[in-house]
Design an enzyme around this catalytic site. Structure first.
Site, PDB file in Angstrom:
ATOM      1  N   LEU A  17     -35.000  36.393 -11.023  1.00  0.00           N
ATOM      2  CA  LEU A  17     -33.939  35.581  -9.913  1.00  0.00           C
ATOM      3  C   LEU A  17     -34.142  35.233  -8.619  1.00  0.00           C
ATOM      4  O   LEU A  17     -34.274  34.157  -8.608  1.00  0.00           O
ATOM      5  CB  LEU A  17     -32.982  36.171 -10.314  1.00  0.00           C
ATOM      6  CG  LEU A  17     -32.579  36.715 -12.129  1.00  0.00           C
ATOM      7  CD1 LEU A  17     -31.309  37.497 -11.956  1.00  0.00           C
ATOM      8  CD2 LEU A  17     -32.377  35.281 -12.368  1.00  0.00           C
ATOM      9  N   GLY A  20     -35.001  37.690  -0.869  1.00  0.00           N
ATOM     10  CA  GLY A  20     -35.038  38.054   0.959  1.00  0.00           C
ATOM     11  C   GLY A  20     -35.043  38.454   1.814  1.00  0.00           C
ATOM     12  O   GLY A  20     -36.450  39.269   1.069  1.00  0.00           O
ATOM     13  N   GLY A  21     -34.866  38.519   2.241  1.00  0.00           N
ATOM     14  CA  GLY A  21     -35.296  39.623   3.658  1.00  0.00           C
ATOM     15  C   GLY A  21     -35.614  40.547   3.493  1.00  0.00           C
ATOM     16  O   GLY A  21     -36.122  41.335   3.829  1.00  0.00           O
ATOM     17  N   MET A  22     -34.242  41.625   2.009  1.00  0.00           N
ATOM     18  CA  MET A  22     -34.464  42.493   2.124  1.00  0.00           C
ATOM     19  C   MET A  22     -34.978  43.040   0.652  1.00  0.00           C
ATOM     20  O   MET A  22     -35.524  44.379   0.596  1.00  0.00           O
ATOM     21  CB  MET A  22     -32.478  43.382   2.326  1.00  0.00           C
ATOM     22  CG  MET A  22     -32.616  44.831   2.142  1.00  0.00           C
ATOM     23  SD  MET A  22     -30.828  45.314   2.582  1.00  0.00           S
ATOM     24  CE  MET A  22     -30.401  46.355   2.098  1.00  0.00           C
ATOM     25  N   GLY A  23     -34.666  42.034  -0.730  1.00  0.00           N
ATOM     26  CA  GLY A  23     -35.034  42.712  -1.581  1.00  0.00           C
ATOM     27  C   GLY A  23     -36.357  41.788  -2.274  1.00  0.00           C
ATOM     28  O   GLY A  23     -35.213  40.331  -2.040  1.00  0.00           O
ATOM     29  N   GLU A  24     -35.439  42.288  -3.775  1.00  0.00           N
ATOM     30  CA  GLU A  24     -36.084  41.065  -4.734  1.00  0.00           C
ATOM     31  C   GLU A  24     -35.380  41.117  -5.704  1.00  0.00           C
ATOM     32  O   GLU A  24     -34.760  42.446  -5.984  1.00  0.00           O
ATOM     33  CB  GLU A  24     -37.964  41.345  -5.344  1.00  0.00           C
ATOM     34  CG  GLU A  24     -38.794  41.296  -4.564  1.00  0.00           C
ATOM     35  CD  GLU A  24     -40.299  42.018  -4.305  1.00  0.00           C
ATOM     36  OE1 GLU A  24     -39.670  43.276  -4.651  1.00  0.00           O
ATOM     37  OE2 GLU A  24     -40.667  42.332  -3.607  1.00  0.00           O
ATOM     38  N   VAL A  25     -34.791  40.002  -6.762  1.00  0.00           N
ATOM     39  CA  VAL A  25     -34.141  40.543  -7.712  1.00  0.00           C
ATOM     40  C   VAL A  25     -34.640  39.744  -8.856  1.00  0.00           C
ATOM     41  O   VAL A  25     -35.100  38.708  -8.930  1.00  0.00           O
ATOM     42  CB  VAL A  25     -32.691  39.669  -7.479  1.00  0.00           C
ATOM     43  CG1 VAL A  25     -31.629  40.304  -8.123  1.00  0.00           C
ATOM     44  CG2 VAL A  25     -31.987  40.358  -6.176  1.00  0.00           C
ATOM     45  N   LYS A  40     -31.836  44.635  -7.925  1.00  0.00           N
ATOM     46  CA  LYS A  40     -32.536  44.671  -6.760  1.00  0.00           C
ATOM     47  C   LYS A  40     -33.732  45.810  -6.806  1.00  0.00           C
ATOM     48  O   LYS A  40     -33.028  47.069  -6.401  1.00  0.00           O
ATOM     49  CB  LYS A  40     -31.394  44.294  -5.854  1.00  0.00           C
ATOM     50  CG  LYS A  40     -31.458  44.025  -4.872  1.00  0.00           C
ATOM     51  CD  LYS A  40     -30.344  44.047  -3.649  1.00  0.00           C
ATOM     52  CE  LYS A  40     -29.173  43.009  -3.886  1.00  0.00           C
ATOM     53  NZ  LYS A  40     -28.607  42.714  -2.330  1.00  0.00           N
ATOM     54  N   ASP A 134     -21.101  40.263   5.898  1.00  0.00           N
ATOM     55  CA  ASP A 134     -22.395  38.662   5.261  1.00  0.00           C
ATOM     56  C   ASP A 134     -21.363  38.077   4.528  1.00  0.00           C
ATOM     57  O   ASP A 134     -22.688  36.670   3.309  1.00  0.00           O
ATOM     58  CB  ASP A 134     -23.286  39.549   4.564  1.00  0.00           C
ATOM     59  CG  ASP A 134     -24.441  38.492   4.909  1.00  0.00           C
ATOM     60  OD1 ASP A 134     -24.541  36.876   5.753  1.00  0.00           O
ATOM     61  OD2 ASP A 134     -25.772  38.671   4.645  1.00  0.00           O
TER      62      ASP A 134
END
Length: 310
Positions: A17, A20-25, A40, A134
């Site tokens: 899906l 980003g900078g922190m994780g994959e979804v 995530k 955020d």
């Protein structure tokens, strides 16, 4: 990064899906139930970083107790192959940021539906003592409905840097580097303690973009953007989108006031005032004066159902 068909703690990946900078979804099939969830996974680059791990676990711990139709539900979390993962509600559709990128300024009816949903979710989090920290268009998921102006669902997601209002932790000082600067409040940028009114600032900046097609502040450098949030006044929304009624300007300007005391004190108050600005029968300034009873007149013609006042 996992591929379609890979397993994550028993979940089978059906689709990537985003990341980003922190994780994959990922969209993934539930190991036992006939449904798909969103999974995530903390990026491998951050797998051993204690700050990112703490933020990631914090998202699940803070959001899991929240049960609200405008907040993405968290189902489970764990560790798989040395990487943290969170199982969440899968929300079909897109996000508000993609809608603006695709359509430009949104129809006020659609924009208000998104703002109302986000405001309801924020107030629910605030009642539980949680600030999101955020809020931005990309973190508002929208499921389209049969009526293009009435989404089936509007849900807040990505509480990765959320914080309990009564806590001061080591995550506070680094939170502003993760939050998107285009929507960050002056106190968040300045490293000061934030409360729910910081989220209202970010929601106001988000609403400004939904209605005008651009955030209130833009600058060629990060420093310039930070300075604008701290010291500059945003252009009037009606200067960027001349179809908006004048009453929108004071509402949006109040929502992004530099001083938190001068902002709306709840997300619902902001959303209500913004909705009232599109209703020409209501005023935003002072009480309605007492007037003598008018001379009876013929009833006016009925407005077209569903028409938006101009």
């Amino acid at each position: 990064m996992y591929q379609v068909g890979d397993l994550i703690a028993g979940y089978r990946v059906l689709e990537v899906l985003g990341h980003g900078g922190m994780g994959e979804v990922y969209k993934a099939a539930h190991p036992r139930l006939p449904r798909a969830d969103a999974i995530k996974v903390l990026r491998s680059a951050h797998a051993t970083d204690p700050v990112f791990r703490a933020r990631f676990e914090r998202e699940a711990d803070l959001v899991a107790p929240l049960n609200h139709p405008n907040i993405v539900a968290v189902y489970d979390r764990g560790v798989y192959d040395g990487r943290l993962w969170i199982a969440m509600e899968l929300v079909p559709g897109t996000d508000a940021g993609h809608l603006v990128d695709t359509l430009g300024p949104l129809d006020p009816r659609l924009a208000m539906a998104i703002v109302n949903g986000a405001a309801a979710g924020l107030d629910a989090a605030h009642r539980r003592g949680i600030t999101h920290r955020d809020i931005k268009p990309a973190n508002i998921l929208v499921t389209p409905g049969e009526d293009a102006m009435v989404p089936d669902a509007v849900k807040l997601t990505d509480f990765g840097i959320a914080q309990a209002l009564d806590e001061v932790t080591s995550l506070t000082g680094t939170g502003t580097t993760v939050g998107t600067m285009r929507y960050s409040s002056p106190e968040q940028i300045g490293g000061h303690r934030v409360d729910l009114r910081s989220d209202i600032y970010s929601l106001g900046a988000t609403a400004y973009e939904l209605l005008t097609g651009a955030p209130p502040f833009e600058a060629p450098s990060l420093h310039g953007l930070m300075s604008a949030h701290m010291f500059a006044e945003p252009p009037r929304a009606t200067e960027r989108n001349r179809t908006l009624p004048p009453g929108v300007d004071p509402v949006l300007q109040r929502s992004v006031a530099k001083n938190p005391d001068h902002r709306f004190q709840s997300a619902r108050d902001f959303a209500t005032a913004l909705g009232d600005a599109f209703d020409t029968r209501k005023t935003l300034v002072g009480p309605t004066p007492t007037m003598p009873p008018p001379t009876p007149a013929p009833a006016p013609a009925q407005a077209t159902p569903g028409a938006w006042p101009t």
